[in-house]
Design an enzyme around this catalytic site. Structure first.
Site, PDB file in Angstrom:
ATOM      1  N   ASP A  98     -81.453  40.370   1.677  1.00 45.82           N
ATOM      2  CA  ASP A  98     -81.127  41.571   2.426  1.00 45.82           C
ATOM      3  C   ASP A  98     -80.771  42.661   1.405  1.00 45.82           C
ATOM      4  OD1 ASP A  98     -80.345  43.221   4.618  1.00 45.82           O
ATOM      5  OD2 ASP A  98     -78.267  42.639   4.281  1.00 45.82           O
TER       6      ASP A  98
ATOM      7  N   ASP B  51     -78.667  46.117   2.236  1.00 46.30           N
ATOM      8  CA  ASP B  51     -77.363  46.725   2.451  1.00 46.30           C
ATOM      9  C   ASP B  51     -76.259  45.670   2.491  1.00 46.30           C
ATOM     10  OD1 ASP B  51     -77.954  49.798   3.446  1.00 46.30           O
ATOM     11  OD2 ASP B  51     -79.573  48.403   3.930  1.00 46.30           O
TER      12      ASP B  51
END
Length: 343
Positions: free
Chosen positions: A135, A137
């Protein structure tokens, strides 16, 4: 070598690395077998890998862990590796007991000793190529980009509340993304550039990427965030691929729309499988790292899902949860899969 009936640990507290030096006088290379409440004649069957990691842990913690294993009726333990990675001490023990048998006690141990522990049936093999899909963020970087854009544009509170609910799994991701992006309509592109120019990397990211590249592993981003930032990270730090959502920008202004397919939980999991196929990497050599509910499907599809500073629902369901370490913990786990070097 002579088999030791109980896991021998110095009574005084020393570092794992010092213990490794002490072991060299009594353990033959590649044969470090220790028994707890068992006999040498019983054949060893590896059923779980237990990795203890921390920047400030010593053999005192290992003594406590040994007691837990004995109490949980673990009868055989192999010292498979120990060492130091980016300032993190680690020890890997291979058990002849399934993770489910000792998971509750090991989790309580990690909480009490404020360290990170991985307890899985099998670790990926870092000596052959693999794939890490991350991922973006709050995983590769320490911020949520959409929240930063919103803050600079003056709608921060409105957007961050929706972001938090989505990451907790309380909202449909596609709907929440469109809602949040809609609040950015009219923002100048200069705001996005300002965020991109100041993205704080998650500690350990550079070391993780360097370690993966040296081991001939691939590393990619699959993000519910935006290509504007994912592509910058790819260009600046050597990710092999990056997938994210596209913000529509017309005349240097955000329209409040996203274009193309939204990268949600299912798309992330599909991306993991597609990248593994593209790079000719078996799924048992894949690792997924994230922090939010929309990373859970990707984690479940991988051989080892790692939650980093994650929401409670993610920590509960991920195979491994890093709470005290940053991304150097992921590198530590992979290096722990290698054989112990006693010389």
């Amino acid at each position: 070598m002579e088999t030791i009936k109980t896991l021998q640990v110095p009574a005084h507290s020393i570092s794992f690395l010092q213990w490794k030096v002490d072991l060299q006088s009594s353990v033959e290379a590649r044969q470090p077998l220790f028994l707890i409440n068992d006999t040498p004649e019983n054949e060893f069957y590896a059923r779980a890998e237990l990795v203890l990691m921390g920047k400030d842990i010593s053999t005192r913690a290992l003594i406590a862990l040994k007691t837990i294993l004995i109490n949980e009726a673990v009868s055989q333990v192999v010292l498979s590796n120990l060492g130091e990675v980016e300032g993190v001490n680690f020890i890997r023990l291979t058990l002849n007991t399934l993770p489910s048998v000792v998971s509750e006690a090991v989790s309580a141990f990690a909480l009490e000793h404020e360290c990170d522990v991985a307890l899985v049936e099998q670790l990926p093999n870092f000596s052959v190529p693999g794939l890490v899909l991350m991922d973006m963020d709050s995983t590769t970087i320490q911020i949520e980009c959409i929240d930063e854009i919103a803050r600079l544009y003056g709608v921060g509170d409105q957007v961050s509340a929706v972001t938090a609910a989505a990451m907790r799994g309380e909202l449909d991701f596609n709907e929440s993304l469109r809602t949040r992006v809609g609040k950015l309509a009219g923002a100048p592109e200069s705001v996005i550039k300002e965020v991109a120019d100041n993205m704080p990397l998650m500690p350990g990211l550079v070391a993780l990427i360097a370690g993966l590249k040296a081991a001939k592993w691939k590393v990619a981003i699959a993000s519910g965030g935006f290509t504007y930032f994912a592509n910058r990270l790819k260009a600046d730090h050597g990710f092999d691929a990056a997938y994210a959502n596209t913000l529509e920008i017309i005349d240097d202004t955000l329209t409040g729309q996203v274009t193309g397919e939204i990268v949600n939980a299912d798309v992330k999991a599909r991306t993991l499988k597609e990248l593994a196929t593209s790079f000719d990497i078996p799924m048992n050599q894949t690792v997924a790292i994230g922090d939010g509910a929309n990373d859970l499907v990707m984690m479940a599809a991988s051989a080892m899902g790692i939650a980093i500073h994650a929401k409670p629902i993610v920590q509960e369901k991920a195979a491994v949860a890093l709470n005290h370490l940053d991304l150097e913990g992921a590198l530590c786990l992979l290096i722990a899969s290698l054989p112990l070097q006693t010389q």
